[in-house]
Enzyme design. Structure first.
Site, mmCIF file in Angstrom:
data_model
loop_
_atom_site.group_PDB
_atom_site.id
_atom_site.type_symbol
_atom_site.label_atom_id
_atom_site.label_comp_id
_atom_site.label_asym_id
_atom_site.label_seq_id
_atom_site.Cartn_x
_atom_site.Cartn_y
_atom_site.Cartn_z
ATOM 1 N N ASP A 7 0.944 -1.330 0.120
ATOM 2 C CA ASP A 7 0.155 0.033 -0.054
ATOM 3 C C ASP A 7 0.899 1.362 0.007
ATOM 4 O O ASP A 7 1.427 1.569 0.999
ATOM 5 C CB ASP A 7 -0.881 0.038 1.521
ATOM 6 C CG ASP A 7 -1.926 1.296 1.432
ATOM 7 O OD1 ASP A 7 -2.251 1.727 0.230
ATOM 8 O OD2 ASP A 7 -2.041 1.776 2.186
ATOM 9 N N GLU A 67 -1.274 -1.518 -4.950
ATOM 10 C CA GLU A 67 -2.649 -0.615 -5.099
ATOM 11 C C GLU A 67 -2.755 0.194 -6.312
ATOM 12 O O GLU A 67 -1.620 1.069 -6.208
ATOM 13 C CB GLU A 67 -3.119 0.134 -3.847
ATOM 14 C CG GLU A 67 -4.302 1.019 -3.948
ATOM 15 C CD GLU A 67 -5.042 1.430 -2.580
ATOM 16 O OE1 GLU A 67 -5.702 0.832 -1.915
ATOM 17 O OE2 GLU A 67 -4.275 2.505 -2.256
ATOM 18 N N ASP A 139 -2.271 1.226 7.385
ATOM 19 C CA ASP A 139 -1.568 0.934 6.220
ATOM 20 C C ASP A 139 -1.025 -0.516 6.060
ATOM 21 O O ASP A 139 -1.066 -0.914 4.927
ATOM 22 C CB ASP A 139 -0.210 1.663 6.392
ATOM 23 C CG ASP A 139 -0.663 3.242 6.412
ATOM 24 O OD1 ASP A 139 -1.497 3.658 5.395
ATOM 25 O OD2 ASP A 139 -0.482 3.864 7.531
#
Length: 156
Positions: A7, A67, A139
């Site tokens: 991420d 992502e 996160d």
């Protein structure tokens, strides 16, 4: 298969690793790479690249799920996020991993069953799906959710 979820963020990059054994998911590790103390943005990118490279060398994943960049209200923030994502992707590719990209909506839909799930819902579902005693940071949970998403959508 061992999967690394990433991420990306210019100040905090989350990572999470899982193993898949058939349809079973096993937690390996998760954490964050924090660059906020570094004033020079270019050096932040180097920290992301270097630290992720070390994570990859340590845990030897077979694939990386990252992502995709989403549209942000602030164009400068989106550009910085794109740079951080680039550093993460290059780290994975440099270590010989194949990189798979997933939209935030697809990850949320896969993990929580709802494409607009909030951070707390993702943390809860990651905790339940991986049998963790406590929820990881948001996160790290997002990174684990990316790994889980890839485990469900990859072609064997």
């Amino acid at each position: 298969m061992r999967i690394l979820g990433i991420d990306p963020g210019s100040r905090v990059t989350g990572y999470g690793l899982i193993n898949t054994r058939g349809s079973r998911l096993e937690f390996i590790a998760c954490g964050t790479i924090r660059t906020a103390d570094e004033k020079d943005f270019s050096r932040r990118l180097l920290v992301i690249f270097s630290d992720l490279s070390e994570v990859i060398r340590s845990y030897e994943p077979e694939a990386a799920a990252v992502e995709e960049v989403f549209l942000a209200r602030d164009p400068r923030a989106a550009i910085k996020l794109g740079h951080a994502r680039g550093a993460a992707v290059v780290a994975a590719l440099h270590q010989g991993l194949q990189v798979f990209n997933y939209s935030p909506r697809r990850v949320k839909q896969t993990v929580a069953g709802y494409g607009h799930a909030d951070k707390a819902q993702i943390q809860y579902m990651v905790r339940m799906l991986l049998g963790l005693n406590a929820a990881p940071s948001s996160d790290a949970a997002d990174a684990l959710a990316l790994a889980i998403c890839h485990a469900h959508h990859r072609i064997p």
